[in-house]
Motif scaffolding. Sequence first.
Motif, PDB file in Angstrom:
ATOM      1  N   ASP A  74       0.861  -1.173   0.000  1.00 13.11           N
ATOM      2  CA  ASP A  74       0.000   0.000   0.000  1.00 13.11           C
ATOM      3  C   ASP A  74       0.904   1.231   0.000  1.00 13.11           C
ATOM      4  N   PHE A  75       1.275   1.661  -1.189  1.00 16.31           N
ATOM      5  CA  PHE A  75       2.225   2.759  -1.343  1.00 16.31           C
ATOM      6  C   PHE A  75       1.733   4.030  -0.652  1.00 16.31           C
ATOM      7  N   VAL A  76       0.464   4.325  -0.806  1.00 16.70           N
ATOM      8  CA  VAL A  76      -0.091   5.554  -0.228  1.00 16.70           C
ATOM      9  C   VAL A  76      -0.050   5.482   1.297  1.00 16.70           C
ATOM     10  N   LEU A  77      -0.403   4.345   1.858  1.00 15.94           N
ATOM     11  CA  LEU A  77      -0.362   4.197   3.310  1.00 15.94           C
ATOM     12  C   LEU A  77       1.061   4.368   3.835  1.00 15.94           C
ATOM     13  N   VAL A  78       2.020   3.758   3.179  1.00 16.88           N
ATOM     14  CA  VAL A  78       3.411   3.892   3.608  1.00 16.88           C
ATOM     15  C   VAL A  78       3.841   5.358   3.538  1.00 16.88           C
ATOM     16  N   GLY A  79       3.464   6.046   2.468  1.00 19.96           N
ATOM     17  CA  GLY A  79       3.812   7.458   2.345  1.00 19.96           C
ATOM     18  C   GLY A  79       3.167   8.324   3.410  1.00 19.96           C
ATOM     19  N   VAL A  80       1.882   8.113   3.647  1.00 17.07           N
ATOM     20  CA  VAL A  80       1.177   8.901   4.662  1.00 17.07           C
ATOM     21  C   VAL A  80       1.758   8.638   6.049  1.00 17.07           C
ATOM     22  N   LEU A  81       1.996   7.379   6.373  1.00 12.96           N
ATOM     23  CA  LEU A  81       2.552   7.068   7.695  1.00 12.96           C
ATOM     24  C   LEU A  81       3.977   7.591   7.840  1.00 12.96           C
ATOM     25  N   PHE A  82       4.757   7.514   6.770  1.00 14.22           N
ATOM     26  CA  PHE A  82       6.127   8.029   6.825  1.00 14.22           C
ATOM     27  C   PHE A  82       6.127   9.522   7.141  1.00 14.22           C
ATOM     28  N   TRP A  83       5.303  10.279   6.414  1.00 10.74           N
ATOM     29  CA  TRP A  83       5.293  11.718   6.639  1.00 10.74           C
ATOM     30  C   TRP A  83       4.614  12.077   7.950  1.00 10.74           C
ATOM     31  N   ALA A  84       3.649  11.291   8.387  1.00 13.71           N
ATOM     32  CA  ALA A  84       3.046  11.549   9.701  1.00 13.71           C
ATOM     33  C   ALA A  84       4.067  11.324  10.807  1.00 13.71           C
ATOM     34  N   LEU A  85       4.953  10.376  10.619  1.00 10.84           N
ATOM     35  CA  LEU A  85       6.002  10.121  11.610  1.00 10.84           C
ATOM     36  C   LEU A  85       7.026  11.241  11.624  1.00 10.84           C
ATOM     37  N   HIS A  86       7.457  11.676  10.448  1.00 13.18           N
ATOM     38  CA  HIS A  86       8.551  12.643  10.374  1.00 13.18           C
ATOM     39  C   HIS A  86       8.101  14.102  10.336  1.00 13.18           C
ATOM     40  N   GLN A  87       6.872  14.358   9.923  1.00 15.65           N
ATOM     41  CA  GLN A  87       6.345  15.724   9.868  1.00 15.65           C
ATOM     42  C   GLN A  87       4.920  15.761  10.415  1.00 15.65           C
ATOM     43  N   PRO A  88       4.733  15.489  11.700  1.00 12.94           N
ATOM     44  CA  PRO A  88       3.372  15.393  12.243  1.00 12.94           C
ATOM     45  C   PRO A  88       2.605  16.713  12.213  1.00 12.94           C
ATOM     46  N   ALA A  89       3.289  17.828  12.159  1.00  4.96           N
ATOM     47  CA  ALA A  89       2.596  19.115  12.097  1.00  4.96           C
ATOM     48  C   ALA A  89       2.004  19.363  10.716  1.00  4.96           C
ATOM     49  N   ARG A  90       2.499  18.668   9.717  1.00  4.87           N
ATOM     50  CA  ARG A  90       2.040  18.894   8.346  1.00  4.87           C
ATOM     51  C   ARG A  90       1.114  17.804   7.830  1.00  4.87           C
ATOM     52  N   ILE A  91       1.357  16.585   8.230  1.00  5.28           N
ATOM     53  CA  ILE A  91       0.554  15.459   7.752  1.00  5.28           C
ATOM     54  C   ILE A  91      -0.124  14.829   8.953  1.00  5.28           C
ATOM     55  N   GLY A  92      -1.434  14.862   8.956  1.00  2.71           N
ATOM     56  CA  GLY A  92      -2.169  14.334  10.098  1.00  2.71           C
ATOM     57  C   GLY A  92      -3.404  13.569   9.663  1.00  2.71           C
ATOM     58  N   PHE A  93      -4.418  13.659  10.490  1.00  2.00           N
ATOM     59  CA  PHE A  93      -5.629  12.872  10.285  1.00  2.00           C
ATOM     60  C   PHE A  93      -6.397  13.288   9.029  1.00  2.00           C
ATOM     61  N   GLY A  94      -6.472  14.574   8.774  1.00  2.00           N
ATOM     62  CA  GLY A  94      -7.191  15.049   7.587  1.00  2.00           C
ATOM     63  C   GLY A  94      -6.557  14.564   6.299  1.00  2.00           C
ATOM     64  N   THR A  95      -5.241  14.648   6.239  1.00  2.00           N
ATOM     65  CA  THR A  95      -4.530  14.166   5.058  1.00  2.00           C
ATOM     66  C   THR A  95      -4.698  12.660   4.899  1.00  2.00           C
ATOM     67  N   ALA A  96      -4.605  11.942   6.009  1.00  2.09           N
ATOM     68  CA  ALA A  96      -4.794  10.490   5.966  1.00  2.09           C
ATOM     69  C   ALA A  96      -6.190  10.140   5.471  1.00  2.09           C
ATOM     70  N   PHE A  97      -7.202  10.853   5.946  1.00  2.03           N
ATOM     71  CA  PHE A  97      -8.568  10.582   5.519  1.00  2.03           C
ATOM     72  C   PHE A  97      -8.741  10.872   4.038  1.00  2.03           C
ATOM     73  N   PHE A  98      -8.186  12.001   3.571  1.00  2.41           N
ATOM     74  CA  PHE A  98      -8.282  12.352   2.152  1.00  2.41           C
ATOM     75  C   PHE A  98      -7.636  11.288   1.268  1.00  2.41           C
ATOM     76  N   PHE A  99      -6.406  10.898   1.606  1.00  7.26           N
ATOM     77  CA  PHE A  99      -5.725   9.903   0.782  1.00  7.26           C
ATOM     78  C   PHE A  99      -6.367   8.523   0.931  1.00  7.26           C
ATOM     79  N   GLY A 100      -6.988   8.259   2.060  1.00  4.49           N
ATOM     80  CA  GLY A 100      -7.741   7.020   2.220  1.00  4.49           C
ATOM     81  C   GLY A 100      -8.953   6.988   1.312  1.00  4.49           C
TER      82      GLY A 100
END
Length: 165
Positions: A38-64
């Motif tokens: 799941d390329f998108v999931l890996v990308g979202v989780l990677f950026w949520a780990l390293h940039q939590p102020a920029r990538i969060g729940f809203g971004t995860a929901f959108f890409f989901g």
Amino acid sequence: MNAATQTGSWRRILGSLMLAVLLEQMPWSGLALAMRPDFVLVGVLFWALHQPARIGFGTAFFFGLLADFQDGAVFGQHAIAYVVGVYLVLFLRMRLLQFDPFRQAAQLFPIFLTLQLVVLLIGWLAVNPPTDLAMLLPVLSSTVLWYLVALFVRVLHGKDMQDRA
């Protein structure tokens, strides 16, 4: 942090997530489709780990929702799983950042497994039950992909990436 640095990091984040979306749209078939991470999931989780102020729940929901649309799945199936994944990664963030890429991948394996089970459960409740356990194969490939991405970033940027992305 100046505006040029912020724009560059947003470009890097959105560019990598768009690349993940494009990789999801490739014409996969047979065993490659069954093993596709799941390329998108890996990308979202990677950026949520390293940039939590920029990538969060809203971004995860959108890409989901975008992943649901791409896969023709129940609308919201991946969105819920991605939000749960971001929650788990943010909950374990300080622990995950202390590990090398191999140990990060080992720690993320149960998260990927949980998220795949959430997707299967929602699909089972909404439409049809899973036919076999081959639906769990992307957990392994997503874990391997996480290891490769984390290793690449560590080699490219050094040990800490939180302030550089």
